[in-house]
Design a protein around this motif. Structure first.
Motif, PDB file in Angstrom:
ATOM      1  N   GLN A 167       0.836  -1.206   0.000  1.00  0.00           N
ATOM      2  CA  GLN A 167       0.000   0.000   0.000  1.00  0.00           C
ATOM      3  C   GLN A 167       0.869   1.253   0.000  1.00  0.00           C
ATOM      4  O   GLN A 167       1.734   1.436   0.839  1.00  0.00           O
ATOM      5  CB  GLN A 167      -0.910  -0.005   1.232  1.00  0.00           C
ATOM      6  N   LEU A 168       0.606   2.154  -0.935  1.00  0.00           N
ATOM      7  CA  LEU A 168       1.369   3.387  -1.029  1.00  0.00           C
ATOM      8  C   LEU A 168       0.730   4.515  -0.249  1.00  0.00           C
ATOM      9  O   LEU A 168       1.401   5.446   0.166  1.00  0.00           O
ATOM     10  CB  LEU A 168       1.526   3.794  -2.500  1.00  0.00           C
ATOM     11  N   ALA A 169      -0.569   4.451  -0.072  1.00  0.00           N
ATOM     12  CA  ALA A 169      -1.272   5.503   0.668  1.00  0.00           C
ATOM     13  C   ALA A 169      -1.014   5.328   2.165  1.00  0.00           C
ATOM     14  O   ALA A 169      -0.769   4.230   2.641  1.00  0.00           O
ATOM     15  CB  ALA A 169      -2.768   5.415   0.401  1.00  0.00           C
ATOM     16  N   PRO A 170      -1.062   6.430   2.915  1.00  0.00           N
ATOM     17  CA  PRO A 170      -0.890   6.298   4.359  1.00  0.00           C
ATOM     18  C   PRO A 170      -2.045   5.506   4.944  1.00  0.00           C
ATOM     19  O   PRO A 170      -3.155   5.532   4.425  1.00  0.00           O
ATOM     20  CB  PRO A 170      -0.906   7.746   4.856  1.00  0.00           C
ATOM     21  N   ASN A 171      -1.766   4.791   6.017  1.00  0.00           N
ATOM     22  CA  ASN A 171      -2.821   4.031   6.677  1.00  0.00           C
ATOM     23  C   ASN A 171      -3.798   4.941   7.397  1.00  0.00           C
ATOM     24  O   ASN A 171      -4.956   4.627   7.527  1.00  0.00           O
ATOM     25  CB  ASN A 171      -2.223   3.037   7.677  1.00  0.00           C
ATOM     26  N   THR A 172      -3.313   6.076   7.867  1.00  0.00           N
ATOM     27  CA  THR A 172      -4.157   6.988   8.617  1.00  0.00           C
ATOM     28  C   THR A 172      -3.796   8.418   8.265  1.00  0.00           C
ATOM     29  O   THR A 172      -2.628   8.761   8.168  1.00  0.00           O
ATOM     30  CB  THR A 172      -3.972   6.772  10.134  1.00  0.00           C
ATOM     31  N   LEU A 173      -4.827   9.242   8.087  1.00  0.00           N
ATOM     32  CA  LEU A 173      -4.644  10.667   7.871  1.00  0.00           C
ATOM     33  C   LEU A 173      -5.417  11.367   8.975  1.00  0.00           C
ATOM     34  O   LEU A 173      -6.588  11.091   9.193  1.00  0.00           O
ATOM     35  CB  LEU A 173      -5.207  11.089   6.508  1.00  0.00           C
ATOM     36  N   VAL A 174      -4.767  12.253   9.687  1.00  0.00           N
ATOM     37  CA  VAL A 174      -5.412  12.979  10.771  1.00  0.00           C
ATOM     38  C   VAL A 174      -5.383  14.453  10.431  1.00  0.00           C
ATOM     39  O   VAL A 174      -4.322  15.010  10.151  1.00  0.00           O
ATOM     40  CB  VAL A 174      -4.700  12.727  12.120  1.00  0.00           C
ATOM     41  N   GLN A 175      -6.574  15.088  10.400  1.00  0.00           N
ATOM     42  CA  GLN A 175      -6.652  16.519  10.157  1.00  0.00           C
ATOM     43  C   GLN A 175      -7.450  17.149  11.281  1.00  0.00           C
ATOM     44  O   GLN A 175      -8.616  16.824  11.480  1.00  0.00           O
ATOM     45  CB  GLN A 175      -7.338  16.831   8.828  1.00  0.00           C
ATOM     46  N   ASN A 182      -9.875  11.024  11.440  1.00  0.00           N
ATOM     47  CA  ASN A 182      -8.972   9.982  10.976  1.00  0.00           C
ATOM     48  C   ASN A 182      -9.496   9.410   9.671  1.00  0.00           C
ATOM     49  O   ASN A 182     -10.620   8.927   9.610  1.00  0.00           O
ATOM     50  CB  ASN A 182      -8.865   8.855  12.009  1.00  0.00           C
ATOM     51  N   VAL A 183      -8.689   9.482   8.640  1.00  0.00           N
ATOM     52  CA  VAL A 183      -9.034   8.899   7.355  1.00  0.00           C
ATOM     53  C   VAL A 183      -8.111   7.713   7.159  1.00  0.00           C
ATOM     54  O   VAL A 183      -6.891   7.846   7.206  1.00  0.00           O
ATOM     55  CB  VAL A 183      -8.844   9.921   6.205  1.00  0.00           C
ATOM     56  N   ASN A 184      -8.711   6.545   6.946  1.00  0.00           N
ATOM     57  CA  ASN A 184      -7.913   5.345   6.742  1.00  0.00           C
ATOM     58  C   ASN A 184      -8.653   4.411   5.793  1.00  0.00           C
ATOM     59  O   ASN A 184      -9.728   4.744   5.295  1.00  0.00           O
ATOM     60  CB  ASN A 184      -7.585   4.662   8.080  1.00  0.00           C
ATOM     61  N   ALA A 185      -8.095   3.261   5.552  1.00  0.00           N
ATOM     62  CA  ALA A 185      -8.678   2.319   4.610  1.00  0.00           C
ATOM     63  C   ALA A 185     -10.026   1.780   5.081  1.00  0.00           C
ATOM     64  O   ALA A 185     -10.788   1.258   4.279  1.00  0.00           O
ATOM     65  CB  ALA A 185      -7.708   1.163   4.369  1.00  0.00           C
ATOM     66  N   PHE A 186     -10.338   1.923   6.348  1.00  0.00           N
ATOM     67  CA  PHE A 186     -11.612   1.437   6.855  1.00  0.00           C
ATOM     68  C   PHE A 186     -12.755   2.419   6.595  1.00  0.00           C
ATOM     69  O   PHE A 186     -13.904   2.032   6.539  1.00  0.00           O
ATOM     70  CB  PHE A 186     -11.533   1.140   8.357  1.00  0.00           C
ATOM     71  N   ASN A 187     -12.460   3.725   6.481  1.00  0.00           N
ATOM     72  CA  ASN A 187     -13.535   4.697   6.296  1.00  0.00           C
ATOM     73  C   ASN A 187     -13.393   5.515   5.020  1.00  0.00           C
ATOM     74  O   ASN A 187     -14.105   6.483   4.827  1.00  0.00           O
ATOM     75  CB  ASN A 187     -13.665   5.618   7.515  1.00  0.00           C
ATOM     76  N   SER A 188     -12.462   5.158   4.143  1.00  0.00           N
ATOM     77  CA  SER A 188     -12.296   5.846   2.870  1.00  0.00           C
ATOM     78  C   SER A 188     -11.847   4.826   1.835  1.00  0.00           C
ATOM     79  O   SER A 188     -10.953   4.032   2.097  1.00  0.00           O
ATOM     80  CB  SER A 188     -11.255   6.964   2.988  1.00  0.00           C
ATOM     81  N   SER A 189     -12.458   4.878   0.674  1.00  0.00           N
ATOM     82  CA  SER A 189     -12.046   3.943  -0.379  1.00  0.00           C
ATOM     83  C   SER A 189     -10.758   4.395  -1.047  1.00  0.00           C
ATOM     84  O   SER A 189     -10.121   3.612  -1.743  1.00  0.00           O
ATOM     85  CB  SER A 189     -13.166   3.800  -1.417  1.00  0.00           C
ATOM     86  N   ALA A 190     -10.374   5.662  -0.838  1.00  0.00           N
ATOM     87  CA  ALA A 190      -9.150   6.188  -1.451  1.00  0.00           C
ATOM     88  C   ALA A 190      -8.471   7.154  -0.485  1.00  0.00           C
ATOM     89  O   ALA A 190      -8.499   8.363  -0.681  1.00  0.00           O
ATOM     90  CB  ALA A 190      -9.477   6.865  -2.767  1.00  0.00           C
ATOM     91  N   PRO A 191      -7.845   6.651   0.581  1.00  0.00           N
ATOM     92  CA  PRO A 191      -7.249   7.545   1.576  1.00  0.00           C
ATOM     93  C   PRO A 191      -6.172   8.469   1.022  1.00  0.00           C
ATOM     94  O   PRO A 191      -6.072   9.618   1.438  1.00  0.00           O
ATOM     95  CB  PRO A 191      -6.685   6.612   2.644  1.00  0.00           C
ATOM     96  N   GLN A 192      -5.372   8.016   0.052  1.00  0.00           N
ATOM     97  CA  GLN A 192      -4.331   8.884  -0.497  1.00  0.00           C
ATOM     98  C   GLN A 192      -4.949  10.033  -1.284  1.00  0.00           C
ATOM     99  O   GLN A 192      -4.504  11.175  -1.180  1.00  0.00           O
ATOM    100  CB  GLN A 192      -3.366   8.101  -1.389  1.00  0.00           C
ATOM    101  N   GLU A 243      -7.899  11.319  -0.773  1.00  0.00           N
ATOM    102  CA  GLU A 243      -8.487  12.224   0.211  1.00  0.00           C
ATOM    103  C   GLU A 243      -7.409  13.071   0.883  1.00  0.00           C
ATOM    104  O   GLU A 243      -7.590  14.266   1.102  1.00  0.00           O
ATOM    105  CB  GLU A 243      -9.275  11.425   1.253  1.00  0.00           C
ATOM    106  N   ALA A 244      -6.261  12.475   1.163  1.00  0.00           N
ATOM    107  CA  ALA A 244      -5.159  13.230   1.772  1.00  0.00           C
ATOM    108  C   ALA A 244      -4.682  14.325   0.827  1.00  0.00           C
ATOM    109  O   ALA A 244      -4.406  15.452   1.254  1.00  0.00           O
ATOM    110  CB  ALA A 244      -4.004  12.287   2.122  1.00  0.00           C
ATOM    111  N   ASN A 245      -4.600  14.016  -0.469  1.00  0.00           N
ATOM    112  CA  ASN A 245      -4.171  15.010  -1.443  1.00  0.00           C
ATOM    113  C   ASN A 245      -5.177  16.150  -1.569  1.00  0.00           C
ATOM    114  O   ASN A 245      -4.802  17.309  -1.693  1.00  0.00           O
ATOM    115  CB  ASN A 245      -3.933  14.360  -2.804  1.00  0.00           C
ATOM    116  N   VAL A 246      -6.454  15.821  -1.549  1.00  0.00           N
ATOM    117  CA  VAL A 246      -7.494  16.856  -1.607  1.00  0.00           C
ATOM    118  C   VAL A 246      -7.413  17.738  -0.368  1.00  0.00           C
ATOM    119  O   VAL A 246      -7.456  18.968  -0.448  1.00  0.00           O
ATOM    120  CB  VAL A 246      -8.898  16.225  -1.748  1.00  0.00           C
ATOM    121  N   LEU A 247      -7.271  17.117   0.799  1.00  0.00           N
ATOM    122  CA  LEU A 247      -7.210  17.882   2.052  1.00  0.00           C
ATOM    123  C   LEU A 247      -5.971  18.758   2.135  1.00  0.00           C
ATOM    124  O   LEU A 247      -5.993  19.796   2.803  1.00  0.00           O
ATOM    125  CB  LEU A 247      -7.259  16.938   3.258  1.00  0.00           C
TER     126      LEU A 247
END
Length: 141
Positions: A23-31, A40-50, A52-56
């Motif tokens: 997996q290249l995307a981070p497991n967790t994104l915290v904003q 917390n954005v991760n693979a459990f609550n986002s189909s595309a965490p990377q 979403e991280a780029n958009v944020l």
């Protein structure tokens, strides 16, 4: 004769471990959204965490919601400026409260700017004079 023993490796477990390792995307994104709150954005609550991280990284949730609210306000007004649907009324009330908060915060920022200018007048008169002239140019007449 066929063996009834279970396999020594579990293909599903192996696939899960391999997928996690690749997996290249981070497991967790915290904003932080509000002080004391985190998202917390991760693979459990986002189909595309990377994604979403780029958009944020460019547009916070607050900015996204603000622009959506501004657009929705225009659509509600265009639909029927006098519509009395409770949902429209609730939206208009919320939007008015948000706009009031934004105006109050803008006023506070300008007051801080004025205090900083007063400080510059004492500490760095040349910078004060330059900024004062720049502000004069930008203020409407």
């Amino acid at each position: 004769m066929a063996s009834t023993d279970t396999p020594t490796w579990d293909p599903a477990s192996w696939l899960k471990q391999w997928s996690a390792a690749m997996q290249l995307a981070p497991n967790t994104l915290v904003q932080p959204i509000l002080p004391g709150w985190t998202l917390n954005v991760n693979a459990f609550n986002s189909s595309a965490p990377q994604t979403e991280a780029n958009v944020l990284a460019r547009h916070s949730y607050g900015r996204q919601l603000g622009r959506i609210s501004d657009a929705l306000e225009l659509l509600v007004q265009a639909l029927d400026p006098k519509a009395t649907d409770d949902r429209f009324d609730d939206f208009r009330a919320m939007k008015a409260e948000i706009d009031e908060i934004k105006a109050g915060n803008a006023q506070a920022r300008v007051e801080r700017l004025l205090a900083d200018l007063d400080l510059l007048k004492v500490l760095d008169p040349a910078a004060h004079a330059r900024l004062k002239e720049e502000l004069k140019k930008r203020l409407p007449k």
